[in-house]
Design an enzyme around this catalytic site. Structure first.
Site, PDB file in Angstrom:
ATOM      1  CB  THR A 155     -21.195  20.097 -45.032  1.00  0.00           C
ATOM      2  OG1 THR A 155     -19.992  19.317 -44.962  1.00  0.00           O
ATOM      3  CG2 THR A 155     -21.282  20.958 -43.786  1.00  0.00           C
ATOM      4  CE1 TYR A 214     -16.205  14.139 -50.429  1.00  0.00           C
ATOM      5  CE2 TYR A 214     -18.548  14.589 -50.741  1.00  0.00           C
ATOM      6  CZ  TYR A 214     -17.466  14.414 -49.907  1.00  0.00           C
ATOM      7  OH  TYR A 214     -17.629  14.524 -48.543  1.00  0.00           O
ATOM      8  CE  LYS A 272     -14.906  17.273 -49.551  1.00  0.00           C
ATOM      9  NZ  LYS A 272     -16.288  17.587 -49.094  1.00  0.00           N
ATOM     10  CB  ILE A 293     -13.780  20.897 -50.195  1.00  0.00           C
ATOM     11  CG1 ILE A 293     -13.364  21.274 -51.630  1.00  0.00           C
ATOM     12  CG2 ILE A 293     -15.299  21.015 -50.021  1.00  0.00           C
ATOM     13  CD1 ILE A 293     -13.950  20.390 -52.712  1.00  0.00           C
TER      14      ILE A 293
END
Length: 297
Positions: A49, A137, A166, A208
């Site tokens: 992001t 991740y 995540k 998250i």
């Protein structure tokens, strides 16, 4: 080191840019204080992001330093620091730790599509190079392949500072396997805002979040209600936010959420190529929902 249990509402911070494409340092500072006021638990700069693929190594270091300085001891800073070349990922991780990051979010290697053993060796190498917690991740929709639950659990057992995952897939079988088999000190957090409620109902530790860029207090409250077992209150919040959760991905993240933040007057609407502005019809859909939520007039 002992693992620090990571949980709660973490925000995947956007990276604000100026019209000349430079990093907007003052806007970053404003965003950090916005999250301090809202009670966000963890700040994650320089992730997906945060448009990390378009940031230079020096820019990433500076952003982490700014976020850490502004956050102080009010919340944890877990910096994005990953790529698909292991030694470069190690360098990014080491630099992030030196810049003040208290934990790392490291994306699974993409494009080169390693085997499960390759994923294991990649993350083990990173974990051995730093002394702070590392978050795996797993985002198959972007990387093109999946880090299996067995590999993540092997890392959790073998590497003292592999502290969390995540999990940004929608593979509920994998999520349930992770939650059922993880060590007690290993955190499992969702990367999908729309899955916060069912994910945490199964025992997940938090999110998250992309949506927390816009409504950090509400996302924090949703996570808190799930931690406290108040499903009815959580359901009310989820239903209020579910359309926003969807619209944040109407085009490639982070374009929609940055557009929303620009409408809220918090950042300029600037993206680095190859990301470009939203299609006009999608801008109208987002404007309408922001009005419904009372975020713009």
């Amino acid at each position: 080191m002992s693992k620090r249990k990571l949980s709660g509402s973490a925000v995947a911070l956007v990276t604000p840019f100026r019209q000349d494409m430079s990093v907007d340092r003052e806007a970053i500072r404003r965003l950090v204080h916005f999250h301090i006021a809202a009670g966000t638990d963890i700040l994650i700069p320089c992730g997906t992001t945060g448009e990390s693929p378009t940031l230079t190594a020096d820019e990433q270091t500076e952003i982490i330093e700014i976020v850490r300085e502004e956050a102080g001891n009010k919340m944890l800073v877990a910096a994005g620091a990953g790529t698909n070349a292991t030694e470069e990922a190690v360098s990014l991780a080491s630099n992030a730790q030196k810049a003040g990051a208290q934990a790392l979010l490291s994306v699974a290697p993409y494009y080169n599509k390693p085997s499960q053993e390759g994923y294991y060796q990649h993350y083990r190498r990173i974990a051995e190079a730093v002394s702070i917690p590392v978050i795996v991740y797993n985002v198959p929709g972007r990387t093109g392949s999946n880090v299996h639950a067995e590999t993540i659990l092997r890392l959790a057992h073998d590497c003292e500072n592999i502290a969390a995952v995540k999990e940004a897939s929608d593979n509920m079988a994998q999520i349930m396997e992770l939650l059922a088999s993880r060590p007690d000190d290993f955190s499992v957090m969702t990367g999908e805002d729309s899955l916060i409620l069912p994910f945490m109902a199964l025992g997940g530790d938090g999110v998250i979040s992309v949506a927390a860029n816009l409504l950090p207090a509400e996302v924090k409250q949703l996570v808190t209600e799930m931690h406290e077992g108040d499903l009815e209150k959580a359901r009310v919040i989820h239903n209020r936010l579910r359309r926003l959760f969807s619209l944040n991905f109407i085009e490639s993240n982070p374009v929609p959420v940055k557009y929303s933040l620009s409408l809220m007057g918090m950042i300029e609407e600037v993206y680095r190529l190859p990301l470009v502005a939203l299609q006009p019809e999608n801008k109208e859909k987002i404007k309408e929902e922001l009005r419904n939520l009372g975020l713009v007039s």
